[in-house]
Design an enzyme around this catalytic site. Structure first.
Site: not given
Length: 460
Positions: A186-187, A189, A193-194, A207, A308
């Site tokens: 679902i995500g 970076g 990776t999530v 995560k 951030d």
């Protein structure tokens, strides 16, 4: 997505991999990885000095620092950006036109993230190069991603590092990887990776940090430090507008390092804004919930700086009824920020004082929240398609994202700014003040947004 600070180069011409690998294979395991054979560096630099691809890449960089730079101010800003990327192009290798002399090879200094794997090549082995500032190199190759006998020392190093991380994490938060049901991504970076998943028959977000037994010891150690820091921060946070931390997987080398938290089906605020129509009341309510979460972080006995804050790091449910601040990998208590002299964060939301190396303060988070507010009321990405160095130059020159519509349309025109209510526009302008001391606190921001929510007429 590739993290700023990571450089990936395709190297089909480099023909000395076998020599480097065979030489390492003949060395005792205890000597490998601790210090590199200087011959490796000589071979690499010799290849790099002959490679047309490398020469072209360096020439483009030097041209940016030469012919296209209009003044000393721009040169300094570009140097700041190159320092963040870990790139050094010495002036001695440039002529008056900013061209690199072909018979010399400029030094390439790795950044903290310059040890990522190079891209796959169908005709070549996958090469992972770790070039430190002191010239040490760690080079390993594999076609199928398996752990070769020569990589066993990396497995041992990761095992030792995991034991260190696990010993510093509250055992009550330890989760067995076998208890997790890992589902769709679902995500993604730079470092993790999530996945959506389940834990104890409960929906969760998992995560997974991007490291394996073939990761360099330096990179693996850095990711372990990030995991530890994020777990220590998240385990102490309890607020309706802060992501709920459930536990961590870090007790073996067979599975990835993971942080387990509550699942938000709406994804990031950035994605939600792209997929949903603008509604001023909804935007205002989301803004208030974000502000409450940040006020909680800044109101702790020692304020916690996020460092951030951006729409990618804010999670929402499908209808945006629930909103939480997430991703605390760069967060630090205010009394510890002076110990970290790195320029870190995301350029699009970075305060000007942080861009030039000043330590972050609560006011830097306020500046970033101003950018989030701008995105909430425009449904546009901040500084979209603008290069990072250009953003830094504009912000340091006193320019900001537009808050009013220009008289004439131009390339940078954002007609959606007409949606921003006057009261929100005034608040954002204060949050973007060049002087951090002149920016409002999150207590003031939250009070202002609460008052606006109580009177929807202020949105007109």
């Amino acid at each position: 997505m590739e993290q700023p600070g990571t450089m990936a180069i395709q190297v089909p011409e480099y023909g000395t991999q076998a020599a480097c690998t065979s030489r390492h294979a003949s060395e005792p395991e205890s000597s490998r990885g601790a210090s590199a054979d200087p011959r490796d560096l000589e071979e690499f630099m010799s290849w790099a000095s002959r490679s047309p691809s490398v020469r072209q890449w360096l020439a483009q960089l030097s041209e940016l620092c030469g012919a296209r730079v209009q003044n000393e101010g721009e040169r300094k800003l570009l140097q700041i950006e190159f320092d963040r990327l870990g790139i050094s192009v010495p002036d001695s290798n440039e002529n008056a036109h900013g061209e690199v002399k072909e018979h010399e090879c400029p030094s390439i200094i790795s950044s903290t993230s310059a040890d990522e794997d190079w891209p796959d090549n169908d005709d070549e082995d996958e090469v992972s190069l770790d070039l430190d500032a002191d010239g040490s190199i760690e080079l390993s190759t594999s076609r199928d991603g398996s752990v070769a006998a020569g990589d066993y020392f990396l497995l041992q190093k990761r095992s030792s590092s995991l034991e260190s991380v696990h010993s510093q994490i509250d055992r009550s938060f330890a989760i067995s990887y076998n208890d997790l049901v890992v589902k769709e991504v679902i995500g993604t970076g730079a470092h993790a990776t999530v996945h959506a998943g389940e834990w104890l028959h409960m929906p969760v977000a998992i995560k997974m940090f991007n490291t394996d037994v073939r990761s360099s010891a330096r990179r693996a150690g850095r990711i372990h430090e990030m995991l530890l820091a994020e777990c220590q921060v998240m385990s102490s946070l309890r607020h309706p507008n802060v992501l709920l931390y459930m536990g961590v997987v870090c007790n073996d080398v067979e599975h990835p390092l993971c942080i387990v938290s509550e699942l938000f089906t709406g994804g990031s605020l950035s994605n939600w804004l792209e997929q949903n129509a603008f509604d001023p009341v909804t935007s205002l309510q989301i803004a208030l919930k974000c502000a409450r979460g940040m006020l909680y972080l800044h109101s702790r006995s020692v304020p916690l700086l996020h460092r951030d804050l951006k729409s990618d790091n804010i999670l929402v449910d499908a209808r945006a009824d629930r909103v939480v601040i997430s991703d605390f990998g760069l967060s630090v208590p205010e009394d510890e920020v002076a110990l970290d002299n790195r320029i870190i964060g995301t350029v699009q939301t970075m305060a000007p004082e942080v861009m030039v190396g000043a330590a972050a303060t609560p006011a830097a988070d306020v500046f970033a929240f101003g950018v989030v507010l701008w995105e909430l009321f425009t449904h546009r990405k901040a500084w979209e398609h603008v290069p990072a160095a250009t953003i830094m130059y504009r912000v340091l020159e006193g320019n900001r994202l537009p808050l009013t519509c220009p008289d004439t349309d131009g390339a940078d025109a954002v007609p959606e700014v007409a949606r921003i209510p006057p009261a929100i526009r005034e608040l954002i302008a204060c949050m973007w003040h060049a002087d951090p001391a002149q920016r409002p606190s999150f207590l003031t921001c939250t009070s202002t947004l609460s008052a606006l929510c109580a009177s929807h007429s202020a949105l007109i």
